[in-house]
Design a protein around this motif. Structure first.
Motif, PDB file in Angstrom:
ATOM      1  N   ASP A 149       0.891  -1.160   0.000  1.00 32.05           N
ATOM      2  CA  ASP A 149       0.000   0.000   0.000  1.00 32.05           C
ATOM      3  C   ASP A 149       0.933   1.215   0.000  1.00 32.05           C
ATOM      4  OD1 ASP A 149      -1.533   2.164   0.627  1.00 32.05           O
ATOM      5  OD2 ASP A 149      -2.593   1.209   2.304  1.00 32.05           O
ATOM      6  N   LYS A 151       0.517   4.148   0.135  1.00 29.98           N
ATOM      7  CA  LYS A 151       0.152   5.296   0.983  1.00 29.98           C
ATOM      8  C   LYS A 151       0.476   5.007   2.453  1.00 29.98           C
ATOM      9  CE  LYS A 151      -3.633   7.072  -1.867  1.00 29.98           C
ATOM     10  NZ  LYS A 151      -4.095   5.922  -2.697  1.00 29.98           N
ATOM     11  N   ASP A 152       0.870   3.765   2.754  1.00 28.75           N
ATOM     12  CA  ASP A 152       1.133   3.368   4.144  1.00 28.75           C
ATOM     13  C   ASP A 152       2.641   3.425   4.429  1.00 28.75           C
ATOM     14  OD1 ASP A 152       1.364   2.223   6.626  1.00 28.75           O
ATOM     15  OD2 ASP A 152       0.702   0.217   6.003  1.00 28.75           O
ATOM     16  N   ARG A 153       3.055   4.507   5.087  1.00 26.13           N
ATOM     17  CA  ARG A 153       4.500   4.699   5.317  1.00 26.13           C
ATOM     18  C   ARG A 153       5.086   3.650   6.261  1.00 26.13           C
ATOM     19  NH1 ARG A 153       5.226   9.757   9.579  1.00 26.13           N
ATOM     20  NH2 ARG A 153       4.035   8.823  11.261  1.00 26.13           N
ATOM     21  N   THR A 154       4.226   2.996   7.059  1.00 25.77           N
ATOM     22  CA  THR A 154       4.762   2.022   8.020  1.00 25.77           C
ATOM     23  C   THR A 154       5.195   0.710   7.340  1.00 25.77           C
ATOM     24  OG1 THR A 154       2.652   0.968   8.596  1.00 25.77           O
ATOM     25  CG2 THR A 154       3.224   2.963   9.812  1.00 25.77           C
ATOM     26  N   THR A 155       4.751   0.499   6.109  1.00 25.11           N
ATOM     27  CA  THR A 155       5.163  -0.740   5.412  1.00 25.11           C
ATOM     28  C   THR A 155       5.864  -0.494   4.068  1.00 25.11           C
ATOM     29  OG1 THR A 155       2.933  -0.900   4.476  1.00 25.11           O
ATOM     30  CG2 THR A 155       3.390  -2.247   6.427  1.00 25.11           C
ATOM     31  N   ARG A 212      -0.244  -5.875   5.361  1.00 22.45           N
ATOM     32  CA  ARG A 212      -0.540  -5.170   6.615  1.00 22.45           C
ATOM     33  C   ARG A 212       0.364  -5.742   7.707  1.00 22.45           C
ATOM     34  NH1 ARG A 212      -2.699  -1.185   4.034  1.00 22.45           N
ATOM     35  NH2 ARG A 212      -4.489  -1.791   2.792  1.00 22.45           N
TER      36      ARG A 212
END
Ligand code: ACO
Length: 323
Positions: A149, A151-155, A212
């Motif tokens: 993803d 847009k998901d900076r954590t991954t 996720r």
């Protein structure tokens, strides 16, 4: 006659396109400083449009076959460890087999996410030492860029695309001279699916989904689980993990690698870390690091080498081999 499963050749491949931390900072709220400090990653590679997991697998496989001095006619088993297959079916291993011109034997995929290569080496070893197959092409290949993803900076800052491969042969023990897979230990705790998963799939959503991860919870599990698998693998060879020559860890996070190294009293000179230039390539990371170390001479014939991985499942494991 007892057989050993000997690693005869290694190869790897990284796609041409490079995404640096600074490139990522242009479209997600992150920085080179945060990514470098928390993970050790500086850049990752990304497959081109129309370049699939099997294409990466073929490049790595071809190089490993050249290194081993074998041709398509010599391979009778293809195992591809991947969580990002070309298609739902057939197996990426079948597609890879055809692209490499291998016409005999078996081919299948193996799914243990980031522990995939350790699982695949251990599985191939069993086929070889029983005499069922003679020579295996064992590949870890991933295009994680397709399930991130962005847009998901954590991954999205953590993962990259790539492939690495071993050619493994069944050799009579008296000819192997102590070389081969000495032991492997595979583990899974399926109760922790929620910590690391992809939120799509054929049966549940009919979509590929996105990765996720509750990274800090995975992080807390990592060092102890990896270390205990390594201790078990070393015990079979009647050694302490610090007595290995070279340590080739799964390249997920430099801080996890450092934690394992400290816990097991391994010296930094023994550690192969390539995470800075390709990030976490899941099942591909161990053979990518292994190949780089063989190429630059840090792994030599006869060295005692420990592999370890941990990933979705949770799965984890370690394998000890004499190269
Ligand atoms: N840039 C800037 N800030 C960020 C980023 C980013 N890319 N990502 C998260 N942050 C922020 C968070 O929002 C949080 O902010 P807050 O304190 O305001 O809430 C802060 O940074 C700290 O976040 P944590 O998640 O606690 O950071 P941590 O130090 O745990 O590092 C990381 C995160 C790198 C994911 C780490 O936990 C990790 O490596 N985990 C293990 C991953 C792993 O090994 N997975 C298994 C293999 S992968 C597989 O099988 C597919």
């Amino acid at each position: 006659m007892s057989l050993s499963a000997v690693v005869d050749g290694v190869g790897s491949y990284l796609p041409e396109k490079v995404l640096t931390n600074a490139d990522l900072a242009k479209f997600v709220d992150t920085s080179d400083e945060w990514i470098t400090e928390r993970t050790g990653i500086r850049q990752r590679h990304q497959a081109a449009d129309g370049e699939y997991t099997s294409d990466l697998a073929v490049e790595a496989g071809r190089k490993a076959m050249e290194h081993a001095g074998v041709t398509a006619a010599d391979i009778d088993l293809v195992v591809v460890a991947t969580a990002t297959p070309d298609l739902t079916f057939p197996a990426t291993a079948a597609i890879t087999q055809a692209k490499l011109g291998i016409k005999q034997g078996a081919a299948f995929d193996l799914q243990a996410v980031c522990t995939g290569f350790v699982y695949a080496v251990s599985t191939a070893e069993k086929f070889l030492i029983t005499g069922q197959h003679k020579r295996a092409l064992v590949i870890g290949a991933e295009t994680f860029s397709r399930i991130l993803d962005w847009k998901d900076r954590t991954t999205c800052v953590l993962f990259g695309d790539g492939a690495g491969a071993f050619v493994m042969s069944a050799v009579p023990e008296e000819e192997a001279g102590g070389r081969g897979i000495l032991s492997s230990h595979l583990r899974c705790d399926g109760s922790m699916v929620d910590l690391l998963y992809v939120d799509g799939g054929v049966s549940m959503t009919q979509t590929a989904g996105h990765l996720r991860m509750q990274g800090n919870k995975v992080f807390r599990e990592a060092v102890n689980r990896i270390s205990s698998a390594m201790i078990e693998a070393a015990k079979v060879a009647d050694i302490n993990p610090s007595e290995i020559d070279v340590f080739v860890p799964h390249q997920a996070n430099q801080r996890i690698i450092d934690g394992v190294v400290r816990k097991l009293n391994i010296s930094n000179e023994q550690v192969i870390s390539t995470i800075a230039h390709h990030g976490n390539t899941s099942a591909a990371s161990i053979p990518l690091a292994f190949d780089e170390a063989v190429t630059d001479g840090r792994i030599k014939r006869g060295d005692l080498v420990m592999l370890e991985g941990m990933g979705g499942g949770l799965t984890w494991g370690a394998a000890l081999l004499r190269y």
